[in-house]
Design a protein around this motif. Sequence first.
Motif, PDB file in Angstrom:
ATOM      1  N   UNK A   1       0.844  -1.196   0.000  1.00 21.25           N
ATOM      2  CA  UNK A   1       0.000   0.000   0.000  1.00 21.25           C
ATOM      3  C   UNK A   1       0.877   1.243   0.000  1.00 21.25           C
ATOM      4  N   UNK A   2       0.385   2.302  -0.634  1.00 25.05           N
ATOM      5  CA  UNK A   2       1.008   3.625  -0.567  1.00 25.05           C
ATOM      6  C   UNK A   2      -0.095   4.592  -0.166  1.00 25.05           C
ATOM      7  N   UNK A   3       0.164   5.385   0.861  1.00 26.94           N
ATOM      8  CA  UNK A   3      -0.839   6.365   1.312  1.00 26.94           C
ATOM      9  C   UNK A   3      -0.462   7.756   0.847  1.00 26.94           C
ATOM     10  N   UNK A   4      -1.446   8.627   0.865  1.00 31.35           N
ATOM     11  CA  UNK A   4      -1.221  10.025   0.469  1.00 31.35           C
ATOM     12  C   UNK A   4      -0.086  10.591   1.322  1.00 31.35           C
ATOM     13  N   UNK A   5       0.874  11.261   0.660  1.00 32.15           N
ATOM     14  CA  UNK A   5       2.014  11.829   1.421  1.00 32.15           C
ATOM     15  C   UNK A   5       1.568  12.959   2.341  1.00 32.15           C
TER      16      UNK A   5
END
Length: 159
Positions: A155-159
């Motif tokens: 997963x990658x979340x909003x920076x």
Amino acid sequence: MTTYTARPIGPTALKELRDTDDAGRPAVPFTDDEGGAPLRCCLRRSEPGERIALVSYAPLRRWAGETGAEPGAYDEQGPVFVHADDCAGPATGAYPFAEGAHRTVRRYSAEGHILGGRLVEVKDTFEAAFADAFADPAVALVHVRAVEYGCFLYEVRRP
């Protein structure tokens, strides 16, 4: 340029999955004789002889539990490999499992609904794919998945 972070399965979830997976089944550890399984706990491939387990994981459901989102029918679970015991976690900030295969970057809203996706064919295009996804203010997080089997990789979340 923004740098995005590949997020492994978190320690609390790993502890639970190593006991009972998200489908309610007990984990069944085994010795990986061949190596090469994509481990979601440390975001690398397994080495021959490591003890691992194949468990059912519901990444969007677990994220929704943290955020209060209600993904409804978008909630899904699928198989992931993890170390059977605690591990040190990821050793690098690179985007894992990028070599030699197509990936999708699937976008999700803050409600946990799919907003679309993008095919990523070359490792060097991950930054662009993430930047493109998060350029849409409605995108809260993305899942990187294998095209061949649709498996959740990270997963990658909003920076």
